[in-house]
Design a protein around this motif. Sequence first.
Motif, PDB file in Angstrom:
ATOM      1  N   CYS A  39       1.801  -1.508   7.515  1.00 32.76           N
ATOM      2  CA  CYS A  39       3.505  -1.534   5.805  1.00 32.76           C
ATOM      3  C   CYS A  39       3.850  -2.629   6.036  1.00 32.76           C
ATOM      4  O   CYS A  39       4.694  -2.997   7.443  1.00 32.76           O
ATOM      5  CB  CYS A  39       3.510  -0.144   5.971  1.00 32.76           C
ATOM      6  N   PRO A  40       4.571  -3.817   5.428  1.00 33.09           N
ATOM      7  CA  PRO A  40       5.284  -5.257   5.834  1.00 33.09           C
ATOM      8  C   PRO A  40       6.131  -4.226   6.090  1.00 33.09           C
ATOM      9  O   PRO A  40       7.895  -5.467   6.755  1.00 33.09           O
ATOM     10  CB  PRO A  40       4.684  -5.477   4.535  1.00 33.09           C
ATOM     11  N   PHE A  41       7.213  -3.351   5.140  1.00 25.42           N
ATOM     12  CA  PHE A  41       8.204  -2.931   5.722  1.00 25.42           C
ATOM     13  C   PHE A  41       8.840  -2.587   7.139  1.00 25.42           C
ATOM     14  O   PHE A  41       9.553  -2.719   7.738  1.00 25.42           O
ATOM     15  CB  PHE A  41       8.656  -1.677   4.710  1.00 25.42           C
ATOM     16  N   CYS A  42       7.347  -2.141   7.888  1.00 25.15           N
ATOM     17  CA  CYS A  42       7.495  -1.811   8.989  1.00 25.15           C
ATOM     18  C   CYS A  42       7.781  -3.172  10.057  1.00 25.15           C
ATOM     19  O   CYS A  42       8.086  -3.251  10.275  1.00 25.15           O
ATOM     20  CB  CYS A  42       6.856  -1.232  10.296  1.00 25.15           C
ATOM     21  N   ALA A  43       7.030  -4.019  10.001  1.00 23.22           N
ATOM     22  CA  ALA A  43       6.200  -5.366  10.389  1.00 23.22           C
ATOM     23  C   ALA A  43       7.589  -6.054  10.310  1.00 23.22           C
ATOM     24  O   ALA A  43       7.826  -6.580  11.715  1.00 23.22           O
ATOM     25  CB  ALA A  43       4.984  -5.613   9.916  1.00 23.22           C
TER      26      ALA A  43
ATOM     27  N   TYR B 121      14.549  -9.547   2.707  1.00 23.50           N
ATOM     28  CA  TYR B 121      14.493  -8.224   4.186  1.00 23.50           C
ATOM     29  C   TYR B 121      15.265  -8.913   4.651  1.00 23.50           C
ATOM     30  O   TYR B 121      15.942  -8.786   5.431  1.00 23.50           O
ATOM     31  CB  TYR B 121      12.747  -8.076   3.895  1.00 23.50           C
ATOM     32  N   PHE B 168      17.217  -0.176   2.929  1.00 24.89           N
ATOM     33  CA  PHE B 168      15.678   0.368   3.739  1.00 24.89           C
ATOM     34  C   PHE B 168      16.263   0.884   5.176  1.00 24.89           C
ATOM     35  O   PHE B 168      16.541   1.255   5.011  1.00 24.89           O
ATOM     36  CB  PHE B 168      14.921  -0.969   4.087  1.00 24.89           C
ATOM     37  N   PHE B 271       1.148   3.564  -0.984  1.00 20.73           N
ATOM     38  CA  PHE B 271       0.552   2.379   0.458  1.00 20.73           C
ATOM     39  C   PHE B 271      -0.403   3.047   1.442  1.00 20.73           C
ATOM     40  O   PHE B 271      -1.184   2.319   1.164  1.00 20.73           O
ATOM     41  CB  PHE B 271       1.957   1.996   1.639  1.00 20.73           C
ATOM     42  N   TYR B 272      -0.397   4.013   1.694  1.00 21.15           N
ATOM     43  CA  TYR B 272      -1.691   4.206   2.744  1.00 21.15           C
ATOM     44  C   TYR B 272      -3.128   5.241   2.895  1.00 21.15           C
ATOM     45  O   TYR B 272      -3.669   5.220   2.755  1.00 21.15           O
ATOM     46  CB  TYR B 272      -1.443   5.106   4.188  1.00 21.15           C
TER      47      TYR B 272
END
Lengths: 106, 331
Positions: A39-43, B121, B168, B271-272
Motif C-alpha cells: 500500500c502506498p500509504f505505508c510505503a 502526503y 493518516f 485495496f488488498y
Amino acid sequence: MDFKTAGKHIVLTLALVVLASATLAAQPIYKFHVDGLACPFCAYGIEKKLNALEGVERIEMNIKDGVVVVTMKNGSALDEAVARKAVKDAGFTLNGFERLSPVSEQ
Amino acid sequence: MMAKITGYTLFKIFVGILISAIVLAAAGWSVFIPSAKEPSYQFVNAWGKNGSGPGQFNDLTGIAVAGNEVFVSDARNGRIQVFDLDGNFKRQFGNPGDKPGELGRPMNLTVHNNELYVPEYFNDRIQVFDLDGTSKRIIGSAGSDPGQFSAPGGVAVGKDGELYVADFYGQRIQKLKPDGVFICQWGTTGRTSHEAGSFYYPTDVALDQAGNIYMADGYGNRIQVFAPDGAFLRKWGGPFARGIYGPFNGWFMTVTSIAFGPRGNLFVADFYNHRVQKFRPDGTFLTSFGSKGTAQGQLEHAMAVAVAQDGTVFVADFGNNRIERWRLAEP
C-alpha cells in the motif's frame, strides 16, 4: 606502446580505482526489508520518515518485494537503530539490515 | 452393554454439537457475510501504463470526476493528469516539490465548486487548484497541532467550504474552516484504536447530500459515519467493525478511498482485496467488482475510486498503473 606510455596508463587506472573507491567509501548504501509494503500509504510513510533523517540522499523502494535501499550523502552513515526507529514510527518492522557498499570491514 | 450405551450417548452428543456448530456457522455466515443485492459491474475500458509521459503513471493514488473530466493523482511523477471520460489525455499540471504549484505525493482528490483539492502526503498540506491547474491556495502545515497534518490522505468539502481531512498518521479526521482554521476533530491525535470514533490510519472522507460524514478507517478496515453535529451514527466492515479484515462481502482489507455515486450509494476501494465494494448509505452491502490480476478488467490493488454523474465508476488500478472504467451490468 613504450614503457613510459604503459606507466602513464597504469597510474591513470590506479587513480580511477582510488577515486571510485573513495566515492563508494564516502557514499554508503544500505538495504533492508519491510513486510507489507504494497500500500502506498505505508510505503510513502517509510520513505517520508527515512527522508527526514540526516544524511539520506536517495531512497529506492521495491514495494512488491518489500525492499528498501537507502543511499547516503558523502561521508554519512545510516545507523541500524535509527533506521529501525524510522520504520517503526511509520508503523512497520525492519528486517535484514545490511550495508551494500562498501562492504563493512570485519 | 454399558460401554455400548455410553458410546451411543457420546455419539448423540457429538452429533448434537456438530449440528449446533453448523447452525451457528450458517447463522454467522448470513449475519456477517451478506449476499449481493444487485448485479455486479462490467468492465468497459482501461488506459495507462507505467512511465512519465502523458497518459502514463508512476503510482496512481487518487481520482476524481468533475463533469466530463477525470482528474488523477500521479504520485511519484508529482503531478495531476486530466482525461476525458473515455481516457483521452487533456492536460497535466504539477511537478515534484514543495513550492506552490508543486506536489509532494498527491493522494485522494476532491472537486468542489470548480476547484480541485489535493492532499499532499509528503508536504502535509491541502493544495487547492482551479481546474486548469493554477495553484490558488494552500491549507495546513506539518505537525500534530490543531489544523496541522501528518500525511493527509483524503479530503471532503462541505457546502459552506468547510474541510474534512483524513490525517493518516495523525489518526484523526479534522474539520476546518475554509481558510484552514481548526473547528473540531474525531479521534485522538496520534493514537490508534478500534473503538467507535477512533481510527487506525484513516485514508479518506466523503459527505452525503445531508452532510453526514463518511470516514474511511484505512487499516481499521471499516467505514465510520457521523452526523453533521459530530455524533457517531454507525460503522461497518467485518464482524462488529472492530478491525477484523477478510475477503468476504462487506469485509475489507485496507480501505484506501471512498466516493458517493449519483444515487447516494457509497463505493469503497478495497485495496488488498483488489476490488471495489458498493454499499447503501446505511452500510447494506449491494455488490462488488474486480479481482486480482493484470488482464483487462482485473485489478492489482484497487487504490482509489470515483463515480461520474451517469453512474460510471473509475478505479485507480495501483499495481498496473492504469485507470479502469466500469458500469453497472445490464440485467
